[in-house]
Design a protein around this motif. Structure first.
Motif, PDB file in Angstrom:
ATOM      1  N   ASN B 141       0.869  -1.182   0.000  1.00  0.00           N
ATOM      2  CA  ASN B 141       0.000   0.000   0.000  1.00  0.00           C
ATOM      3  C   ASN B 141       0.902   1.227   0.000  1.00  0.00           C
ATOM      4  N   LYS B 150      -2.362   4.244  -4.814  1.00  0.00           N
ATOM      5  CA  LYS B 150      -2.757   3.428  -3.659  1.00  0.00           C
ATOM      6  C   LYS B 150      -1.890   2.184  -3.469  1.00  0.00           C
ATOM      7  N   TYR B 151      -1.529   1.521  -4.545  1.00  0.00           N
ATOM      8  CA  TYR B 151      -0.810   0.256  -4.429  1.00  0.00           C
ATOM      9  C   TYR B 151       0.331   0.188  -5.434  1.00  0.00           C
ATOM     10  N   MET B 172       6.004   3.208   1.704  1.00  0.00           N
ATOM     11  CA  MET B 172       5.175   2.032   1.408  1.00  0.00           C
ATOM     12  C   MET B 172       4.858   1.263   2.680  1.00  0.00           C
ATOM     13  N   ARG B 173       3.772   0.523   2.662  1.00  0.00           N
ATOM     14  CA  ARG B 173       3.459  -0.450   3.707  1.00  0.00           C
ATOM     15  C   ARG B 173       3.234  -1.787   2.997  1.00  0.00           C
TER      16      ARG B 173
END
Lengths: 672, 226
Positions: B141, B150-151, B172-173
């Protein structure tokens, strides 16, 4: 009977009903519990001692109405919690009815088998959950069983007792006399029911015991600061304690003054609010933005030149991640953060101070709807951050400070803090000049008199704080998503009556916030030539985005109060609004460049447990109104994903509140 | 070893499985044991379904659709349950959940529960301190930019080697990644933060490699139990 993840399969729904409790003393003392379908039914049988609370029954859709029969005959009703409803359903659901409430005892187990109720009580003892079981005979309370009697660490008693004896001015002494028993009550009840909030209560107590006597020692008007702090804390603690711990053992004797929840209180909703606040403390709070900004005083000037206002709008300096690299010293990094006391208030609504955080009572039944979204809290909490920042960069109200501010424009800034201060003062001056400028008259580039500076600083402080809050909120919590942001704030304003006169200010603040996306002022000529950029009219671009969302809001069922007025104002007064927007550009830039970091925002907005997927649920797999033991990281992201355009729905709001109270994962992996 | 193709499933826990070592952890009568997977510590089972789970058009001769399950249990109570599709594993878990709830309270239900994985921490760790494994795929994400971005997904033989990836990791996650042994050439498995796992087990060596990755995650305390 009910399951946690298959409501579609077996047709389980949450059905709202009300538990009504009477305590009758004449001719003999008798206590009754009844289940009715509505508040209107409760009113029909109301007596002086009556208390009532909504409960949500998990019923199969084909089952008959339970209201008249469910508490008839000999039955046991066990109140227990706080407990994730999904756990209650897993453990008790196959053999008894499980109802859900908003109280700290958020689970009600109903059965006609005493053996089962004994097992329920034994289970609560094993799992350190509080419980109280009532044996009813046709609604008449004939026997009560209890479990759970944790006591708090007694270490809090001596310091609090000493504080109550402290030599203070009479007005402060009166407030401390109220505070000490309030805190004693909150701590002792929290130890028994919600131990997770204890460290924060201890933290608040330590803060006050340190701060109040010190304020008095400084004398003069400072004691009134203490008066304000104590008044705020007492109001919040009083509400918190009443809302969270009413309806806990002994239930029959603890009445909540929020009358539609007077039997069981709203403890789980308080926990949800506490979790939200805790998350923000662990993420945004730990960034310690005000301390990082204050630390700029020790950093030499930054950037290609000391006078930052002279940099071009496309200069790379403005777009670097400065905040992440402003370092904190060890002392600032380890200083404990103050966790505000959380409560609900019909009068205060959404409001945050350093010591308290409140949300409107209406969210209990409406937080599923955008108009009552709990995300509004981010705006209120942002005020605390910005006030902390302004303490360092806004000249405080003294002639010395204003004189120093004037002198700043005759020499180069000596530190990074001086550079940011200079930008902010210039911004205030530009706002002032924008209002005073006559047609055709050139604006003086910098303030050059003490009077002019004093006037500008006094006049624009509040407006500057508001603009900074809006830009900060937009960047940190809405990820620059102008549509979500405009919808969010304008729908939250739509439920506040009689604020027509504020619409012009709100229009300008909204434009300031979304204009942060246009600060570079250049964009690709076309999608097929992304490397070729051209200048564009950034104010017009922000206006067009604002108009687009306001126009969409007008199509909502029920409309968005004030959206029409905002659109008309935007169109009628655009030249004036545009000039004001230009005058506020520096404030917007200060927030983006010095108070924001994409990398740190990823911590605030990310969720390690949410997988990808472009759906509207942001990668979450939770099903609305279906209780689960699945954990999520980020309550803000959850609220954003599950708050929608639908009208308020108590069942959905109850579900969201329970998820916030029980499904937020801590960094160490603990479930609540 | 007869290959089952690409497999998908979950990392799970079900109370103290050490006590039930050697016995089937399943309660549903639809699941039958088929013994060990050739010289490995993986157990084979078959799930019989009255309904087609993979949209099969052909009717089975005896009326039951059969699906293979592979189970690897650790002494600490964790396990991996795999099949040819996540759909099958979900159906099996649902059947087990219903069985477990028939006797709550008296015998506290030992339902299978998903084990989450701290994928972002894993990716960050492998990026800053590369050790036995390298990244072959990363899904993340990008929470700071709202709807604008978003991604992101990355593919490659050693993603963390790319400066671009390292530079952008802070924004980022990561929620899923693929891992390859530093010495190997093929991806061993892909794992997601929600405990979803996919891999293939063409031979004993790969079965062992998967176990080693799972042990590596446990050693680094990257499992999170709901």
């Amino acid at each position: 009977m009910a399951a946690e993840s298959d409501d579609d399969d077996i047709g389980v729904s949450l059905r709202q009903a009300y538990l009504v409790f009477h305590s009758v003393t004449s001719p003999t003392w008798k206590r009754h519990l009844r289940l009715v379908e509505s508040i209107a039914d409760a009113i029909q049988i109301w007596q002086p001692s009556t208390r009532v609370s909504p409960v949500f029954l998990l019923r199969r859709k084909d089952e008959p109405s339970p209201y008249s029969v469910v508490l008839s005959g000999k039955v046991w009703v066990a109140f227990l919690g706080p407990l994730n409803p999904a756990v209650a359903l897993r453990v008790f659901g196959a053999q008894a009815d499980v109802w859900v409430t908003l109280g700290s005892y958020n689970i009600v187990v109903v059965t006609d088998k005493e053996t089962l109720i004994n097992e329920v009580v034994a289970w609560t003892i094993d799992n350190r959950i509080n419980a109280e079981a009532w044996h009813l005979d046709d609604g008449l309370l004939v026997q009560v069983k209890y479990s759970g009697d944790r006591s708090s660490d007694p270490a809090w008693r001596d310091p609090l007792a000493a504080f109550s004896r402290h030599d203070l001015s009479p007005e402060l002494r009166e407030l401390v006399s109220e505070y000490c028993p309030l805190m004693a009550s909150a701590v002792s009840r929290a130890a028994r029911v919600t131990p997770r909030v204890l460290p924060d209560l201890y933290g608040m107590d330590a803060f006050l015991r340190d701060r109040i006597p010190n304020l008095r020692a400084t004398g003069g008007g400072e004691s009134y600061e203490g008066f304000g702090i104590l008044t705020t804390v007492n109001a919040a603690l009083s509400r918190f304690s009443s809302q969270a711990y009413s309806g806990t053992t002994p239930i029959a004797e603890t009445e909540c003054h929020f009358w539609s929840h007077s039997l069981l209180g709203i403890g789980v909703a308080n926990l949800a609010l506490w979790e939200l606040s805790d998350f923000l403390e662990r993420t945004l709070g730990e960034v310690r933005i005000p301390q990082r900004i204050a630390g700029l005083a020790t950093i030499p000037v930054i950037g290609p030149r000391p006078e930052l206002e002279q940099l071009s709008k496309t200069d790379e300096f403005w777009y670097r991640d400065h905040l992440r690299h402003f370092e904190l010293n060890d002392h600032e990094q380890s200083r404990p953060l103050l966790h505000p006391i959380t409560c609900f208030s019909g009068r205060d609504g959404y409001r945050a101070t350093e010591q308290s955080l409140s949300a409107p009572l209406a969210v209990l039944a409406s937080c599923n709807s955008e108009r009552w979204s709990l995300l509004t809290l981010t705006h209120e909490l942002t005020h605390n951050v910005i006030r902390g920042v302004l303490t360092s960069i806004y000249p405080q109200a003294s002639d010395d400070a204003f004189r120093e501010a004037v002198l700043m424009f005759g020499r180069e800034p000596a530190s990074a803090l001086g550079q940011v201060k200079r930008l902010l003062i210039l911004a205030a001056y530009q706002m002032q000049a924008c209002e005073q400028q006559k047609p055709g008259e050139a604006m003086r580039p910098v303030p050059n008199s003490l009077g002019e500076m004093r006037h500008a600083m006094h006049r624009w402080k509040h407006e500057i704080e508001e603009i900074m809050v809006h830009v900060f909120d937009f960047l940190w919590f809405y990820g620059r998503d102008y549509e979500a942001y405009i919808r969010g704030i304008w729908l939250s304003w739509s439920v506040i009556p009689n604020i027509e006169s504020r619409v012009p200010s709100y229009v300008l603040r909204t434009l300031c916030a979304i204009s942060v996306n246009h600060l570079r002022g250049r964009r690709p000529v076309s999608p097929s030539h992304p490397a070729v950029e051209e200048e564009y009219d950034t104010q017009e671009a922000a206006r067009a985005q604002f108009r687009e969302v306001l126009t969409d809001l007008l199509t909502l069922p029920g409309g968005a109060h004030y959206a029409k007025q905002a659109l008309e104002y935007l169109d009628r007064q655009w030249p004036l609004i545009r000039a004001r927007l230009v005058a506020r550009r520096l404030i917007v830039r200060i927030v983006e460049t010095f108070l924001y970091s994409d990398a740190l925002a990823a911590i605030v907005r990310g969720d390690r447990s949410a997988a990808g997927g472009a759906g509207r649920r942001e990668g979450y797999t939770l099903k609305p109104e279906v209780f689960t033991e699945e954990l999520i990281d980020n309550p803000l992201r959850f609220i954003g994903a599950y708050t929608d355009r639908n009208p308020p729905r108590p069942q959905r709001s109850l579900w969201m509140i329970q998820v916030l109270a029980f499904n937020i994962e801590r960094s160490n992996g603990d479930a609540r | 070893m007869a290959t089952l193709g690409r497999l998908a499933g979950f990392l799970l826990t079900a109370g103290s499985l050490a006590e039930s070592a050697g016995r089937s952890p399943f309660r549903s009568s639809r699941i039958t044991s088929e013994g060990e997977l050739e010289d490995t510590k993986w157990d084979r089972f078959t799930y019989s379904s009255a309904k087609p789970l993979l949209k099969e058009e052909q009717l089975p001769i005896d009326g039951a659709y059969r699906y293979p399950l592979l189970l690897r249990r650790s002494p600490r109570g964790r396990m991996v349950l795999l099949s040819k599709s996540l759909v099958i594993v979900n159906v099996v878990l649902e059947a087990e959940r219903i069985e477990a709830r028939r006797q709550p309270l008296v015998s506290p239900p030992q339902e299978f529960r998903r084990v989450k994985v701290a994928v972002h921490d894993l990716v960050a760790d492998l990026t800053t301190h590369p050790t036995e494994y390298v990244l072959t795929r990363v899904d993340a994400n990008v929470p700071a930019f709202g709807q604008a971005l978003k991604y992101i997904s990355f593919y490659g033989d050693d993603i963390a080697e790319a400066v671009l990836f390292r530079e952008y990791l802070p924004v980022m996650r990561c929620y899923a990644c693929g891992l390859r042994s530093v010495a190997g050439t093929q991806e061993i498995l892909r794992i997601g933060s929600s405990g979803v796992l996919s891999c293939s087990i063409p031979n004993r060596a790969r079965a062992r490699a998967i176990e080693e990755v799972l042990f590596f995650l446990a050693e680094r305390n990257l499992y999170r139990h709901s």
